[in-house]
Design a protein around this motif. Structure first.
Motif, PDB file in Angstrom:
ATOM      1  N   MET A   1       0.832  -1.202   0.000  1.00  0.00           N
ATOM      2  CA  MET A   1       0.000   0.000   0.000  1.00  0.00           C
ATOM      3  C   MET A   1       0.869   1.254   0.000  1.00  0.00           C
ATOM      4  SD  MET A   1      -3.092  -0.895   2.630  1.00  0.00           S
ATOM      5  CE  MET A   1      -4.204  -2.255   2.312  1.00  0.00           C
ATOM      6  N   LEU A   3       1.570   4.733   1.386  1.00  0.00           N
ATOM      7  CA  LEU A   3       1.238   5.483   2.598  1.00  0.00           C
ATOM      8  C   LEU A   3       1.964   6.820   2.599  1.00  0.00           C
ATOM      9  CD1 LEU A   3       1.623   2.568   5.157  1.00  0.00           C
ATOM     10  CD2 LEU A   3      -0.445   3.258   3.938  1.00  0.00           C
ATOM     11  N   ASP A  23       5.931   2.843   0.540  1.00  0.00           N
ATOM     12  CA  ASP A  23       5.115   1.814  -0.121  1.00  0.00           C
ATOM     13  C   ASP A  23       5.261   0.516   0.672  1.00  0.00           C
ATOM     14  OD1 ASP A  23       4.885   0.583  -3.562  1.00  0.00           O
ATOM     15  OD2 ASP A  23       3.576   0.404  -1.839  1.00  0.00           O
ATOM     16  N   SER A  24       4.378   0.290   1.647  1.00  0.00           N
ATOM     17  CA  SER A  24       4.466  -0.892   2.500  1.00  0.00           C
ATOM     18  C   SER A  24       3.142  -1.073   3.217  1.00  0.00           C
ATOM     19  CB  SER A  24       5.623  -0.746   3.496  1.00  0.00           C
ATOM     20  OG  SER A  24       5.660  -1.839   4.386  1.00  0.00           O
ATOM     21  N   SER A  25       2.899  -2.285   3.688  1.00  0.00           N
ATOM     22  CA  SER A  25       1.689  -2.560   4.468  1.00  0.00           C
ATOM     23  C   SER A  25       2.007  -2.762   5.943  1.00  0.00           C
ATOM     24  CB  SER A  25       0.982  -3.799   3.910  1.00  0.00           C
ATOM     25  OG  SER A  25       1.849  -4.922   3.960  1.00  0.00           O
ATOM     26  N   ILE A  53      -1.129  -2.579   8.318  1.00  0.00           N
ATOM     27  CA  ILE A  53      -2.183  -1.848   7.605  1.00  0.00           C
ATOM     28  C   ILE A  53      -3.068  -2.840   6.870  1.00  0.00           C
ATOM     29  CG2 ILE A  53      -2.674  -0.042   5.944  1.00  0.00           C
ATOM     30  CD1 ILE A  53      -1.276   0.937   8.438  1.00  0.00           C
ATOM     31  N   GLN A  54      -4.375  -2.677   7.064  1.00  0.00           N
ATOM     32  CA  GLN A  54      -5.362  -3.490   6.365  1.00  0.00           C
ATOM     33  C   GLN A  54      -6.277  -2.579   5.564  1.00  0.00           C
ATOM     34  OE1 GLN A  54      -7.175  -5.590   9.598  1.00  0.00           O
ATOM     35  NE2 GLN A  54      -5.355  -6.851  10.035  1.00  0.00           N
ATOM     36  N   GLU A  55      -7.189  -3.186   4.821  1.00  0.00           N
ATOM     37  CA  GLU A  55      -8.044  -2.382   3.935  1.00  0.00           C
ATOM     38  C   GLU A  55      -8.937  -1.430   4.718  1.00  0.00           C
ATOM     39  OE1 GLU A  55     -10.203  -4.876   1.385  1.00  0.00           O
ATOM     40  OE2 GLU A  55      -8.434  -5.664   0.316  1.00  0.00           O
ATOM     41  N   GLY A  58      -6.092  -0.698  10.700  1.00  0.00           N
ATOM     42  CA  GLY A  58      -4.806  -1.268  11.029  1.00  0.00           C
ATOM     43  C   GLY A  58      -4.856  -2.034  12.328  1.00  0.00           C
ATOM     44  N   ASP A 103      -3.125   5.472  -0.213  1.00  0.00           N
ATOM     45  CA  ASP A 103      -4.176   4.634   0.379  1.00  0.00           C
ATOM     46  C   ASP A 103      -4.568   5.107   1.778  1.00  0.00           C
ATOM     47  OD1 ASP A 103      -2.380   1.992  -1.156  1.00  0.00           O
ATOM     48  OD2 ASP A 103      -4.268   2.869  -1.851  1.00  0.00           O
TER      49      ASP A 103
END
Length: 613
Positions: A1, A3, A23-25, A53-55, A58, A103
């Motif tokens: 994602m 961020l 760019d990381s989740s 991080i989730q849709e 978090g 996102d």
């Protein structure tokens, strides 16, 4: 994602905001410099916690033995929904909805209040040194004035003193200079105003684009991790002074060791002249010019010959008739669409690598203006741009068909006759000064009268009459197109009435690689106009060789130690070669007394790449 991490810090009466794109989740939080969210606070562990991080939000997980504060409670794990926040040692972290192309936005409110007591532990004031501020201030001020201003100024007045300063540890003019220019800008020299149009103001984009006007915007704003406003200037990325040095060795001394003295080529008794410095000791340019090899008055092949550009009688015999001066007329030239003004790039387009030019062809570059028409009754009919045999064959077929469909309708009571050209087009006639009339289509030409006429003629009569009429008309049209109208305008055409095909068009070969032993790219010279090197506007004949000699290049380029010129070494223009396997001239150019013959690979390259049709 994708961020966007936004740091908010209090400073004075306001706030300071910093942004980082990631760019990381998974976001790591801690005091360590390898953490995604860096909190420079001794109370925060090196790796304190992580946010997954989730849709829809978090999930926060603290490290072993650590915790975070959420809703005034210390927890090891917790969910983090949009708009909620967690706290670590007074620092607040919240997750905000998506913005622009990101996102999520992670807002980090840095708490500076907790750090103040720790900072005060190491404060040391000047009063603790029991020194006089006034005396030390005057001492330092006068020292700086003397060393930083008076001594260098005296060096400007007395150059010998400046040289002495440069050799000593004392300050010299180097503290005023921004540093060396990059290699491509060395020719600017001391003309600072060329880039710095206003004193004490950094170089503007307008100053850069005054030369680099072909460079278009090439920044992807989305990928920037800093503020976009900070990189809108050319100088944000392109650093001018004190350029980074390369690891490759380009010293011209490597080449001068051998090329200080002339080198003889025993394959053809030619000599490579001495070359030690491009600005002061380099021979004039030689070009490879294609010359025709003939046998029995026919050209059987083409060979490249090395000839000096300084020869005023040097010409290129390519069998092409062309005037650059005529086509580059600033008033414009006539074309099928009206008056047009041509520029060099309309015909001359460089290859992808910027070295050679793409071949010039009739279909791509000339046909839009020079149409090979031959019959006034059919102005849309053209002959192929090919061999004379193909042209004459096309004309014979054309006039044979015209004869048949023009003469088979001979009924005197019929006022409607098939006219010349009826078979070949159904477009409106466009003869200047006449009213438009639609020509008949083929399906209406073979009427009952035509069929009756065919029955009344013998096959032999039709064949003989058609052959004589078509041959005579084709010969007249061919004489006109070969000797007056089209071919003769651009080509060398010879005629021999004793042969079956009287006309011969001499083949055209244009030299494509003029300097096969040098590396040159037009891409690196886009800021220069074509006319600064090629005097095409004054060239009336195609035999003129429009390649510039070395004195033209020396206006901008110099040797390795040249001042106010672009410094160039041998390797900038010539490929490096091993003297034990030297293949440039067909013989080994080693320092030994004996010469060993090697495969003349470069000659194969010249023959394959040095001409275009």
């Amino acid at each position: 994602m994708k961020l966007l991490i936004r740091y908010v810090k209090e400073q004075g009466q306001g706030e300071v905001t910093e942004q980082v794109v990631l760019d990381s989740s998974v976001l790591s939080i801690g005091r360590g410099t390898n953490q995604d969210i860096l909190l420079a606070d001794p109370k925060v562990a090196l790796a304190h916690a992580k946010i997954f991080i989730q849709e829809s939000g978090g999930k926060v997980v603290a490290a072993a033995g650590k915790y975070v504060i959420k809703d005034s409670q210390a927890v090891k794990k917790c969910s983090l929904k949009l708009g909620e926040e967690i706290e670590i040692s007074g620092h607040k972290i919240s997750l905000l909805p998506a913005q622009s192309n990101y996102d999520f936005v992670v807002l980090v409110s840095v708490n500076l209040i907790e750090q103040t007591p720790l900072q005060q532990r190491y404060e040391l004031s000047f009063s603790d040194l029991t020194l006089s501020k006034r005396s030390w201030s005057w001492t330092l001020f006068l020292s700086i004035l003397l060393l930083g201003l008076l001594l260098p100024i005296y060096g400007v007045i007395n150059p010998l003193w400046m040289e002495a300063l440069r050799q000593s540890p004392l300050p010299d003019d180097s503290q005023w200079l921004a540093g060396d220019l990059i290699k491509a800008h060395k020719f600017i020299g001391n003309d600072c105003a060329m880039c710095h149009t206003t004193a004490f103001i950094p170089t503007t984009n307008q100053a850069c684009q005054s030369c680099h006007n072909t460079i278009k915007p090439h920044i992807n704003d989305i990928e920037l991790s800093t503020s976009v406003n900070e990189v809108r200037q050319c100088t944000s990325c392109h650093k001018e002074h004190n350029p980074q040095q390369t690891l490759s060795r380009y010293s011209q001394q490597l080449c001068v060791d051998c090329h200080r003295e002339p080198i003889k080529n025993r394959s053809n008794n030619s000599v490579f002249a001495s070359a030690t410095d491009f600005e002061h000791a380099h021979p004039a340019f030689k070009v490879s010019v294609l010359t025709a090899l003939s046998k029995d008055k026919k050209i059987i092949d083409w060979q490249a010959k090395r000839l000096a550009l300084k020869d005023s009688q040097l010409t290129e015999q390519s069998n092409l008739k062309f005037s650059h001066q005529l086509h580059l007329d600033p008033q414009g030239i006539k074309s099928t669409t009206g008056e047009i003004k041509l520029v060099c790039s309309d015909c001359h387009v460089s290859e992808v690598n910027g070295g050679a030019m793409q071949p010039i062809t009739m279909e791509k570059n000339c046909q839009s203006c020079h149409q090979l028409t031959f019959d006034v009754d059919d102005p849309t009919r053209v002959v192929p741009h090919g061999s004379p045999a193909d042209v004459l064959m096309m004309m014979r077929e054309y006039y044979a068909f015209r004869y048949i469909y023009q003469n088979l309708n001979q009924d005197p009571d019929d006022n409607v006759r098939v006219k010349a050209g009826d078979l070949f087009t159904i477009r409106p006639a466009r003869r200047p000064g006449r009213e438009q009339k639609l020509r008949k289509d083929f399906q209406y030409s073979l009427n009952e009268q035509t069929i009756a006429s065919i029955k009344n003629l013998t096959k032999q009569t039709i064949r003989t009459d058609a052959l004589v009429w078509a041959e005579s008309r084709a010969y007249v049209a061919a004489s006109d197109i070969f000797e007056r109208q089209s071919c003769e305008v651009c080509h060398v055409v010879t005629k021999n009435d004793d042969t079956e095909l009287p006309w011969q068009v001499q083949p055209v070969r244009l030299t494509k690689q003029w300097l096969p032993f040098a590396n040159f790219t037009h891409n690196a010279h886009q800021s220069r106009e074509c006319k600064s090197c090629h005097k095409a506007a004054s060239s009336k004949v195609s035999s003129d060789i429009l390649m510039p000699n070395i004195d033209n290049c020396q206006q901008c380029h110099g040797g390795e130690k040249s001042h106010n010129l672009i410094p160039n070494t041998c390797i900038d223009c010539h490929d490096f070669h091993n003297t034990n396997t030297h293949a440039l001239v067909g013989y080994n150019l080693s320092h030994n007394s004996s010469y060993k013959k090697v495969t003349p690979f470069s000659k194969v390259i010249i023959k394959a790449k040095n001409y275009e049709e």
